[in-house]
Write a protein that holds these residues in place. Structure first.
Motif, PDB file in Angstrom:
ATOM      1  N   PRO A 510       0.826  -1.226   0.000  1.00  0.00           N
ATOM      2  CA  PRO A 510       0.000   0.000   0.000  1.00  0.00           C
ATOM      3  C   PRO A 510       0.863   1.281   0.000  1.00  0.00           C
ATOM      4  O   PRO A 510       1.972   1.293   0.505  1.00  0.00           O
ATOM      5  N   PHE A 511       0.282   2.289  -0.577  1.00  0.00           N
ATOM      6  CA  PHE A 511       0.957   3.609  -0.613  1.00  0.00           C
ATOM      7  C   PHE A 511       0.307   4.502   0.399  1.00  0.00           C
ATOM      8  O   PHE A 511      -0.899   4.427   0.635  1.00  0.00           O
ATOM      9  N   ASP A 512       1.117   5.325   0.988  1.00  0.00           N
ATOM     10  CA  ASP A 512       0.567   6.320   1.906  1.00  0.00           C
ATOM     11  C   ASP A 512       0.775   7.685   1.255  1.00  0.00           C
ATOM     12  O   ASP A 512       1.875   8.227   1.212  1.00  0.00           O
ATOM     13  N   ILE A 513      -0.323   8.199   0.705  1.00  0.00           N
ATOM     14  CA  ILE A 513      -0.235   9.463  -0.036  1.00  0.00           C
ATOM     15  C   ILE A 513      -0.948  10.531   0.755  1.00  0.00           C
ATOM     16  O   ILE A 513      -2.179  10.532   0.877  1.00  0.00           O
ATOM     17  N   ALA A 514      -0.188  11.397   1.335  1.00  0.00           N
ATOM     18  CA  ALA A 514      -0.733  12.522   2.099  1.00  0.00           C
ATOM     19  C   ALA A 514      -1.756  12.037   3.098  1.00  0.00           C
ATOM     20  O   ALA A 514      -2.875  12.549   3.170  1.00  0.00           O
ATOM     21  N   GLY A 515      -1.373  10.994   3.777  1.00  0.00           N
ATOM     22  CA  GLY A 515      -2.242  10.501   4.826  1.00  0.00           C
ATOM     23  C   GLY A 515      -3.322   9.567   4.325  1.00  0.00           C
ATOM     24  O   GLY A 515      -4.104   9.054   5.099  1.00  0.00           O
ATOM     25  N   GLN A 516      -3.385   9.353   3.056  1.00  0.00           N
ATOM     26  CA  GLN A 516      -4.416   8.458   2.519  1.00  0.00           C
ATOM     27  C   GLN A 516      -3.752   7.189   2.030  1.00  0.00           C
ATOM     28  O   GLN A 516      -2.682   7.206   1.453  1.00  0.00           O
ATOM     29  N   ARG A 517      -4.444   6.188   2.224  1.00  0.00           N
ATOM     30  CA  ARG A 517      -3.915   4.887   1.846  1.00  0.00           C
ATOM     31  C   ARG A 517      -4.461   4.522   0.490  1.00  0.00           C
ATOM     32  O   ARG A 517      -5.669   4.572   0.245  1.00  0.00           O
ATOM     33  N   ALA A 518      -3.534   4.120  -0.364  1.00  0.00           N
ATOM     34  CA  ALA A 518      -3.959   3.741  -1.699  1.00  0.00           C
ATOM     35  C   ALA A 518      -3.312   2.418  -2.049  1.00  0.00           C
ATOM     36  O   ALA A 518      -2.147   2.196  -1.775  1.00  0.00           O
TER      37      ALA A 518
END
Lengths: 830, 171
Positions: A510-518
């Motif tokens: 998973p990616f953590d993009i600006a506090g969001q998980r993608a």
């Protein structure tokens, strides 16, 4: 007076020299003679007056006669006295008295006037005159008494005594008058001589004057000749002068013309100079011109500005070497750069060749130089600071070859690099592997979390990819969520497989993009270069096909290209080609599936469904060719055709039956759609309220504003809008609030499982309920059984659609079907 | 005196009307007193045979003229008055061109008739208002106005000035 002509002119050839003293002496002589003549004339006049006076003297009263008569008259008196004494002589005393009176008169004459004056000058004669007077006085009484005796004798005696005296007197007077006459004569003679002399002198003078005049005439004649000659000379001179003048005039005109031309040229030169100056100083490039001796001729303001030089340092005549030294000294550019320019230019100077070159400092300033030799050995060069341009070029080059977002090489660079690698002979059995990557579910992330998150995700993906590859491998972003990797290795395809595995693993994290998980995945297609397919395009295509396969096989995996993939791909391409042709060949057909109104218990309309009857492959399902049509950009054309076909078909339908036409997301984003709908309505004559347009949820995911505007415009035409397949996508209830839908269709996946799954039934119920609340009709799709019908009816759906009623049928079959089934359907619904 | 008065009348008639005088006969009135001048020769008026005789009143009756002039014979200027010679020539109807004047002492001089009108020659009767006696160049004296022209102050004209004039013959 005779005016002498001024003898100023001289012949050029003095054959007769004239003394300049001659006229002067002549003039003097002339004046002297004339003066003498005047004096002589005056003197002559005086002489004449004198002579007149003398002559007058001669002619004046002659007293001698008067004196002489005294003696005669006395004698006459004596005679008269004597006769009176003679008897009968007839002479009486009267006569005597008369003669006495006559004598008395003579006495008076002697005692008065001029005679008296004369006598006074001669005393002896005056005595005689006095005696004469006294005698006559004395005899007067005797005359009175003449008759007395003796008186006459006495009288005579006294008178006789007078006779000699009076004769003396008269003779003296006579003598005197003679003397006077002689005097007069002498004087006259004297005067005459003088006169004659004067006359002679006058004659001489005249002769002299004549001589002088003739001399003068001669002089005049000479002068005249001379003047004539001079006039002739002057005439010829004048002519010559005139000719000369004419020539001079012509020359003058020519000179003036030349002058004008010169002026014009001067002006032109001036203008050109000004233009040259203006051009020179308005050039964006710096320019300097150098002569054959390598000394500066001119440089422009830009040159000074560019190198930070002052006019004092760079003046015409300076040696070029000094100028370059000064250019280095200002520090505006690195001394090495200036030196490099100088060296390169010097080479061109020696070679006597033109040249353009650029010198730059790495990551620093850049100078572009254009060197041009001039005839005669000099040269002219322009300098330009191309630092900015170089940087811009570098940027552009980078941008042209890199992806702006991830800074990874883009498709162009990837392709170039691949061709480069393929072109160079491989080292030690090295082979090139091409990996094509496609992120799975990226679109969902992008749609759900927004583009900024999507972009950030792409950057993160790029970062992970970089970490996965070796330094010599190339990672490129070649599309939205597509990446590609070039990997050269002697151990292929093992190395490629290792890499693919690593990537799939890495990207699944998973990616953590600006506090969001993608969470995304990646599908990878791999093609390894062989001697047969050492072609960039082919390799890429193969990798792409492998990727297609990986995706088709369920994503988040890798596949190597295999030959059979190519065959499948070939088949797909054939279908693509056929789809192009299908439109033209009328292989496309519009079929219609009935929509049943659960409230009115009747067929309210039909949904138009596109069918492709392939001439070889038979019926091809929409799910197979619609995405293809969208991909190939054919959907717009096909969609319009369907729209027109459906409205035309529906126009012939009875009972106000409606027609529902599906719009692809591509269509809904097309500005042309509204116009196409309007035209279809107009051409078919179908009432707008009988047309329904169905839009899938996915169509709403992009360009919301555009879609919203289009929907509003469509609704203003009077038709109805339908949200299709509700529940399959995000099923965002906000759509229902935001978009103006008249109806929503609950996806068949819910309806089919209503009987077995309560959650599905709950969803259908709540959606139908919600729609009812919003005043929106609901259609249940995929109703295949009576139970299902019943359940959707109970759920509150307004309409139902599915094989329970009937499947899609061609338009041609529709009329018969409608007439035959109408009743049956109605009964089935019950 | 009566006779004299008549003569005056006649002469005045003759003077005022030449035609009448001529018609009255080519004759002049006879002199009443002592004849002091006889005119003869080519004349048209007579009173004594072929000549005309004049006493002093007759001459005075023919009119008077005068001038003052210097002369060689007097120390002072003298005023002569008397009958113009031209008048006399007219009275005797002289037709000649010159006259021969004879004095009492038999002095003769010839004068052109043209002189009379040209120089206004006077037959002087009075000198300084007094009749002239024979002892002083009387009774008649032919005089020229010598002062009027230098030409006249010459022997030529002095010789023509005859004193003690007794007769005139018109030639």
């Amino acid at each position: 007076m005779i005016r002498l002509p001024p003898l100023r002119w001289r012949r050029s050839t003095p054959d007769k020299p004239v003394s300049p003293a001659a006229p002067r002496s002549f003039r003097t002589l002339f004046i002297v003679i004339t003066a003498f003549l005047v004096v002589a004339a005056l003197y002559t006049s005086i002489l004449i007056v004198k002579r007149q006076q003398t002559l007058y003297e001669v002619s004046r009263y002659n007293s001698s006669w008067l004196l002489s008569q005294a003696a005669v008259e006395v004698a006459r008196l004596e005679v008269t006295v004597a006769e009176s004494m003679v008897p009968d002589s007839g002479i009486g005393p009267d006569q005597v008295q008369l003669w006495l009176e006559i004598v008395e008169n003579r006495v008076r004459l002697l005692n008065s006037g001029e005679v008296a004056d004369y006598l006074k000058s001669a005393p002896d004669q005056l005595v005689i005159a006095e005696h004469f007077r006294r005698t006559i006085e004395g005899i007067k009484p005797l005359v009175a008494t003449l008759q007395q005796p003796g008186h006459a004798q006495l009288l005579l005696k006294r008178l006789t005594r007078l006779n000699p005296e009076l004769v003396h007197l008269s003779s003296a007077a006579y003598r005197r008058s003679g003397e006077l006459a002689a005097n007069d004569l002498t004087q006259l003679s004297y005067l005459h001589w003088i006169f004659s002399g004067v006359l002679l002198a006058l004659i001489a003078c005249s002769l002299g004057l004549i001589l002088v005049l003739s001399w003068h005439n001669r002089l005049l004649s000479d002068a005249h000749d001379e003047v004539n000659g001079l006039v002739k000379d002057l005439t010829s001179t004048s002519k010559e002068l005139s000719e000369a003048n004419q020539r001079a005039h012509q020359a003058m005109e020519e000179v003036q013309l030349q002058n004008q031309i010169l002026k014009a040229r001067d002006l032109e030169l001036h203008t050109q100079n000004a233009r040259f100056d203006a051009a020179l100083n308005n050039m964006s490039q710096a320019l300097c011109m150098v002569d054959a001796n390598q000394r500066l001729i001119v440089c422009n303001v830009r040159f000074l500005e560019l190198f930070g030089l002052s006019t004092g340092v760079v003046q015409a005549g300076r040696r070029v070497a000094d100028v370059f030294r000064a250019m280095s000294a200002t520090g505006r550019y690195d001394a090495e750069l200036i030196e490099a320019v100088r060296v390169e230019q010097q080479a061109l100077v020696f070679a006597h060749k033109p040249g353009r070159f650029m010198q730059e400092v790495e990551e620093g300033p850049a100078l572009s130089v254009s060197h041009q030799p001039m005839t005669g050995g000099g040269w002219v060069a322009t300098y330009e600071d191309v630092t900015e341009r170089r940087h811009a070029e570098a940027r552009i080059h980078f941008m042209a070859h890199h992806d702006a977002l991830t800074s990874l090489p883009n498709r162009v660079l990837f392709h170039d690099r691949m061709e480069d690698i393929l072109r160079t002979p491989p080292r030690r059995g090295e082979r090139l592997a091409v990996l094509c990557l496609d992120l799975d579910y990226f679109k969902n992330v992008n749609d759900a979390l927004g583009h900024p998150v999507g972009d950030a995700l792409l950057e993160a993906v790029a970062g992970r990819l970089r970490d996965c590859v070796r330094e010599e491998d190339l990672v490129a972003r070649i599309g939205g969520d597509e990446f590609a990797i070039l990997q050269s290795s002697a151990d292929q395809p093992n190395q490629a497989e290792q890499l693919a595995k690593r990537i799939v693993e890495t990207l699944c994290q998973p990616f953590d993009i600006a506090g969001q998980r993608a969470i995304v995945g990646v599908s990878i297609g791999i093609a390894v270069a062989t001697e047969r397919n050492a072609n960039a395009d082919l390799l890429l295509k193969n990798a792409d096909m492998a990727l297609y396969r990986a995706k088709a096989d369920g994503r988040s995996r890798y596949r190597f290209f295999e030959a059979e993939m190519d065959a499948q791909m070939q088949a797909r391409r054939a279908i693509e080609l056929d789809l192009h042709e299908a439109v033209n060949r009328s292989e496309l057909q519009v079929w219609y599936q009935p929509i049943f109104d659960l409230v009115e218990n009747r067929v309210s309309g039909f949904e138009a469904l596109l069918r492709w009857q392939h001439r070889e492959l038979g019926m091809i399902p929409p799910a197979q060719f619609i995405p293809l049509a969208e991909e190939l950009g054919l959907i717009g054309r096909i969609g319009e055709w369907v729209l027109l076909q459906a409205t035309q078909d529906a126009a012939s339908w009875p009972d106000g039956l409606k027609v529902a036409v599906n719009l692809s997301p591509v269509q809904i984003r097309d500005d042309h759609l509204v116009l196409a709908v309007e035209q279809a309505l107009m051409r078919s004559g179908l009432a707008a309220e009988r047309l329904e347009l169905e839009i899938t949820e996915s169509a709403l995911l992009q360009d919301n504003d555009t879609v919203l505007a289009t929907l509003h415009r469509l609704r203003t035409l009077g038709l109805r809008t339908v949200l299709d397949d509700f529940g399959t996508g995000y099923s965002s209830l906000s759509y229902l609030r935001s978009f103006p839908f008249d109806k929503l269709k609950i996806d068949q996946s819910f309806v089919r499982e209503m009987e077995t799954r309560p959650d599905c039934r709950a969803i259908v119920n709540s959606v139908a309920d919600l729609a009812m609340q919003l005043g929106i009709t609901t259609t249940a799709e995929g109703v295949e059984t009576a139970d299902q019908l019943e359940q959707v009816r109970q759920a509150g759906c307004g309409e139902a659609q599915g094989y329970y009623f009937d499947g899609p049928r061609p338009a041609a079959a529709l009329g018969l079907w409608y007439a035959a089934e109408k009743q049956g359907l109605l009964s089935a619904a019950d | 005196m009566r006779l004299t008065r008549r003569a005056v009348l006649l002469s005045s008639l003759a003077a005022s009307a030449p035609g009448l005088a001529r018609a009255a006969g080519a004759s002049l009135p006879k002199p009443q007193g002592k004849v002091i001048l006889t005119v003869s020769g080519k004349i048209g008026a007579f009173n004594a045979g072929n000549s005309a005789e004049f006493d002093r009143p007759m001459l005075e009756s023919f009119g008077s003229s005068s001038f003052t002039t210097w002369t060689p014979w007097y120390n002072d200027p003298v005023t002569f008055s008397g009958l113009p010679m031209a008048k006399l020539m007219h009275m005797v109807r002289a037709t000649g061109t010159s006259v021969l004047a004879t004095a009492l002492n038999d002095y003769e001089t010839r004068i052109p008739v043209s002189d009379f009108a040209q120089f206004n020659v006077l037959l002087a009767i009075k000198r300084n208002g007094q009749y002239m006696p024979v002892s002083d160049k009387g009774p008649l004296f032919i005089v020229y106005p010598y002062d009027s022209s230098p030409e006249l102050k010459t022997q030529k004209y002095y010789s023509r000035s005859a004193w003690q004039l007794a007769s005139i013959e018109v030639i």
